[in-house]
Design a protein around this motif. Structure first.
Motif, PDB file in Angstrom:
ATOM      1  N   ASN A 217       0.825  -1.193   0.000  1.00 29.04           N
ATOM      2  CA  ASN A 217       0.000   0.000   0.000  1.00 29.04           C
ATOM      3  C   ASN A 217       0.868   1.254   0.000  1.00 29.04           C
ATOM      4  O   ASN A 217       2.046   1.209   0.346  1.00 29.04           O
ATOM      5  CB  ASN A 217      -0.928   0.003   1.218  1.00 29.04           C
ATOM      6  CG  ASN A 217      -1.952  -1.105   1.138  1.00 29.04           C
ATOM      7  OD1 ASN A 217      -2.584  -1.310   0.106  1.00 29.04           O
ATOM      8  ND2 ASN A 217      -2.121  -1.845   2.232  1.00 29.04           N
ATOM      9  N   TYR A 218       0.267   2.373  -0.404  1.00 28.94           N
ATOM     10  CA  TYR A 218       1.015   3.615  -0.562  1.00 28.94           C
ATOM     11  C   TYR A 218       1.050   4.407   0.743  1.00 28.94           C
ATOM     12  O   TYR A 218       0.058   4.484   1.465  1.00 28.94           O
ATOM     13  CB  TYR A 218       0.420   4.460  -1.686  1.00 28.94           C
ATOM     14  CG  TYR A 218       0.748   3.911  -3.051  1.00 28.94           C
ATOM     15  CD1 TYR A 218       1.912   4.307  -3.717  1.00 28.94           C
ATOM     16  CD2 TYR A 218      -0.073   2.973  -3.665  1.00 28.94           C
ATOM     17  CE1 TYR A 218       2.234   3.787  -4.954  1.00 28.94           C
ATOM     18  CE2 TYR A 218       0.235   2.441  -4.909  1.00 28.94           C
ATOM     19  CZ  TYR A 218       1.393   2.852  -5.552  1.00 28.94           C
ATOM     20  OH  TYR A 218       1.716   2.330  -6.773  1.00 28.94           O
ATOM     21  N   VAL A 219       2.216   4.996   0.998  1.00 25.32           N
ATOM     22  CA  VAL A 219       2.418   5.814   2.197  1.00 25.32           C
ATOM     23  C   VAL A 219       3.010   7.145   1.751  1.00 25.32           C
ATOM     24  O   VAL A 219       4.086   7.193   1.155  1.00 25.32           O
ATOM     25  CB  VAL A 219       3.371   5.135   3.202  1.00 25.32           C
ATOM     26  CG1 VAL A 219       3.507   5.986   4.456  1.00 25.32           C
ATOM     27  CG2 VAL A 219       2.879   3.735   3.561  1.00 25.32           C
ATOM     28  N   VAL A 220       2.279   8.235   2.018  1.00 28.13           N
ATOM     29  CA  VAL A 220       2.768   9.575   1.733  1.00 28.13           C
ATOM     30  C   VAL A 220       3.530  10.061   2.963  1.00 28.13           C
ATOM     31  O   VAL A 220       2.987  10.073   4.070  1.00 28.13           O
ATOM     32  CB  VAL A 220       1.601  10.529   1.412  1.00 28.13           C
ATOM     33  CG1 VAL A 220       2.123  11.951   1.228  1.00 28.13           C
ATOM     34  CG2 VAL A 220       0.853  10.064   0.166  1.00 28.13           C
ATOM     35  N   VAL A 221       4.785  10.456   2.774  1.00 25.62           N
ATOM     36  CA  VAL A 221       5.632  10.911   3.880  1.00 25.62           C
ATOM     37  C   VAL A 221       5.932  12.389   3.682  1.00 25.62           C
ATOM     38  O   VAL A 221       6.460  12.788   2.643  1.00 25.62           O
ATOM     39  CB  VAL A 221       6.939  10.100   3.967  1.00 25.62           C
ATOM     40  CG1 VAL A 221       7.802  10.617   5.116  1.00 25.62           C
ATOM     41  CG2 VAL A 221       6.646   8.616   4.145  1.00 25.62           C
ATOM     42  N   GLU A 222       5.577  13.200   4.662  1.00 25.24           N
ATOM     43  CA  GLU A 222       5.842  14.643   4.615  1.00 25.24           C
ATOM     44  C   GLU A 222       6.850  14.992   5.704  1.00 25.24           C
ATOM     45  O   GLU A 222       6.696  14.591   6.855  1.00 25.24           O
ATOM     46  CB  GLU A 222       4.539  15.423   4.812  1.00 25.24           C
ATOM     47  CG  GLU A 222       4.679  16.913   4.657  1.00 25.24           C
ATOM     48  CD  GLU A 222       5.042  17.348   3.235  1.00 25.24           C
ATOM     49  OE1 GLU A 222       5.502  18.503   3.084  1.00 25.24           O
ATOM     50  OE2 GLU A 222       4.873  16.550   2.298  1.00 25.24           O
ATOM     51  N   LEU A 223       7.888  15.737   5.338  1.00 22.98           N
ATOM     52  CA  LEU A 223       8.981  16.063   6.242  1.00 22.98           C
ATOM     53  C   LEU A 223       8.932  17.522   6.647  1.00 22.98           C
ATOM     54  O   LEU A 223       8.749  18.404   5.801  1.00 22.98           O
ATOM     55  CB  LEU A 223      10.330  15.780   5.571  1.00 22.98           C
ATOM     56  CG  LEU A 223      10.505  14.413   4.909  1.00 22.98           C
ATOM     57  CD1 LEU A 223      11.842  14.339   4.210  1.00 22.98           C
ATOM     58  CD2 LEU A 223      10.375  13.310   5.923  1.00 22.98           C
ATOM     59  N   LYS A 224       9.097  17.782   7.939  1.00 21.80           N
ATOM     60  CA  LYS A 224       9.202  19.144   8.455  1.00 21.80           C
ATOM     61  C   LYS A 224      10.371  19.168   9.422  1.00 21.80           C
ATOM     62  O   LYS A 224      10.377  18.423  10.399  1.00 21.80           O
ATOM     63  CB  LYS A 224       7.926  19.567   9.191  1.00 21.80           C
ATOM     64  CG  LYS A 224       6.670  19.519   8.325  1.00 21.80           C
ATOM     65  CD  LYS A 224       6.693  20.573   7.238  1.00 21.80           C
ATOM     66  CE  LYS A 224       5.443  20.496   6.383  1.00 21.80           C
ATOM     67  NZ  LYS A 224       5.505  21.399   5.224  1.00 21.80           N
ATOM     68  N   ASN A 225      11.371  20.018   9.160  1.00 21.15           N
ATOM     69  CA  ASN A 225      12.540  20.001  10.040  1.00 21.15           C
ATOM     70  C   ASN A 225      12.382  20.908  11.253  1.00 21.15           C
ATOM     71  O   ASN A 225      13.312  21.141  12.000  1.00 21.15           O
ATOM     72  CB  ASN A 225      13.804  20.380   9.259  1.00 21.15           C
ATOM     73  CG  ASN A 225      13.793  21.812   8.769  1.00 21.15           C
ATOM     74  OD1 ASN A 225      12.793  22.524   8.896  1.00 21.15           O
ATOM     75  ND2 ASN A 225      14.902  22.245   8.199  1.00 21.15           N
ATOM     76  N   THR A 226      11.137  21.429  11.454  1.00 18.85           N
ATOM     77  CA  THR A 226      10.869  22.261  12.610  1.00 18.85           C
ATOM     78  C   THR A 226       9.723  21.650  13.398  1.00 18.85           C
ATOM     79  O   THR A 226       9.404  20.490  13.248  1.00 18.85           O
ATOM     80  CB  THR A 226      10.520  23.693  12.165  1.00 18.85           C
ATOM     81  OG1 THR A 226       9.374  23.642  11.304  1.00 18.85           O
ATOM     82  CG2 THR A 226      11.672  24.319  11.421  1.00 18.85           C
ATOM     83  N   ARG A 227       9.071  22.465  14.236  1.00 19.38           N
ATOM     84  CA  ARG A 227       7.954  21.968  15.019  1.00 19.38           C
ATOM     85  C   ARG A 227       6.789  21.581  14.124  1.00 19.38           C
ATOM     86  O   ARG A 227       6.546  22.193  13.102  1.00 19.38           O
ATOM     87  CB  ARG A 227       7.457  23.049  15.993  1.00 19.38           C
ATOM     88  CG  ARG A 227       8.272  23.148  17.210  1.00 19.38           C
ATOM     89  CD  ARG A 227       7.637  23.904  18.313  1.00 19.38           C
ATOM     90  NE  ARG A 227       6.537  24.789  17.988  1.00 19.38           N
ATOM     91  CZ  ARG A 227       5.889  25.454  18.913  1.00 19.38           C
ATOM     92  NH1 ARG A 227       6.220  25.312  20.175  1.00 19.38           N
ATOM     93  NH2 ARG A 227       4.915  26.266  18.601  1.00 19.38           N
ATOM     94  N   GLY A 228       6.046  20.574  14.585  1.00 16.05           N
ATOM     95  CA  GLY A 228       4.848  20.197  13.864  1.00 16.05           C
ATOM     96  C   GLY A 228       3.776  21.261  14.018  1.00 16.05           C
ATOM     97  O   GLY A 228       3.718  21.969  15.007  1.00 16.05           O
ATOM     98  N   SER A 229       2.924  21.405  13.037  1.00 10.76           N
ATOM     99  CA  SER A 229       1.791  22.317  13.108  1.00 10.76           C
ATOM    100  C   SER A 229       0.621  21.640  12.426  1.00 10.76           C
ATOM    101  O   SER A 229       0.803  20.843  11.514  1.00 10.76           O
ATOM    102  CB  SER A 229       2.130  23.639  12.415  1.00 10.76           C
ATOM    103  OG  SER A 229       0.995  24.476  12.368  1.00 10.76           O
TER     104      SER A 229
END
Length: 285
Positions: A217-229
């Motif tokens: 199955n497909y997994v979309v990965v989003e990267l943020k190098n700071t705090r989550g929002s």
């Protein structure tokens, strides 16, 4: 430098992480605004503190100059050097965007994480800021000791959290390097996870990583190098919606990787059962 301005960012219109990535390979970024501002009152460079949501400033930009707006920054020969692809794509595809009453461009040469309570800012003319600005507010730049560097120093590992991958950070890792790092350690994010596409351009925007899990199955990965929002949840939902349309025979879910999971993100993913957030502290010693 004590002089500065406070502005707000509408995350439905801009992706600040795209702006950060742009400045990793370009000298400047033109941040277009819909309010007039008299550049003659400032001695450049100055800081622009960017309010994101709630009561919080999340970014600080170094402003080299302020110039009148020109559509050439979106569709002229200089566009690719001063605007990220996502900004230009929105301009080309959305007539409402082109019709907005743009006034000026703030020319950024740096954007970095900077966590500060918006209501702690002192106005240049006196008094405290009480509300996020619709235009801009001239403020006194807070002392470095009052700011909170992001990401936070490494905390002792908790049983339910993924393992820390590095020693305590000395300076934040660039997001492109973060992406390289994560790709090399996909199995630590989830056993059996494998990369399909990187920086994939879609009608929903440019997604960081498209992966497949051990079940295919497909997994979309989003990267943020700071705090989550919580705004990142809406962003990844767009990408997941595209993936579900593109691959209707497969399940689609999302993983958000951030330097720190804040309360806004934690509450948002409670209502999104197909999305999980994972916290990694990454740095260059």
């Amino acid at each position: 430098m004590t002089d500065a301005i406070l502005i707000s960012a509408n995350l439905t219109m801009v992706d600040i992480d795209d702006a950060v990535r742009h400045l990793e390979s370009n000298k400047e970024l033109h941040w277009s605004v819909m309010f007039p501002i008299d550049a003659r009152q400032f001695r450049f460079p100055i800081y622009a503190f960017i309010h994101v949501s709630g009561r919080q400033v999340e970014y600080r930009a170094l402003v080299d100059r302020i110039v009148p707006f020109s559509s050439a920054v979106f569709d002229g020969p200089i566009a690719e050097h001063v605007k990220p692809p996502s900004f230009r794509d929105l301009w080309r595809s959305d007539p409402i965007e082109r019709a907005r009453p743009w006034k000026n461009d703030l020319v950024f040469t740096e954007i970095e994480p900077f966590s500060f309570d918006t209501r702690r800012f002192e106005k240049y003319a006196g008094g405290r800021v009480t509300l996020p600005p619709r235009g801009y507010v001239r403020v006194i730049s807070p002392n470095e000791t009052e700011s909170v560097a992001l990401p936070r120093p490494e905390q002792p590992p908790q049983p339910a959290q993924p393992p820390q991958l590095t020693s305590p950070p000395r300076r934040p890792i660039a997001e492109t390097n973060l992406e390289d790092f994560v790709i090399q350690q996909l199995d630590k994010i989830e056993a059996g996870l494998r990369l399909e596409e990187r920086q994939l351009s879609t009608p929903a925007g440019r997604l960081d990583l498209l992966c497949r899990d051990r079940a295919g199955n497909y997994v979309v990965v989003e990267l943020k190098n700071t705090r989550g929002s919580d705004q990142v949840v809406g962003q990844i939902l767009r990408y997941m919606g595209w993936a579900k349309e593109k691959y209707p025979k497969h399940e689609v879910r999302g993983i958000i990787i951030v330097g720190q999971i804040d309360d806004a993100l934690r509450y948002a993913i409670k209502a999104s059962p197909n999305i999980e957030a994972k916290e990694f502290i990454l740095s260059i010693a």
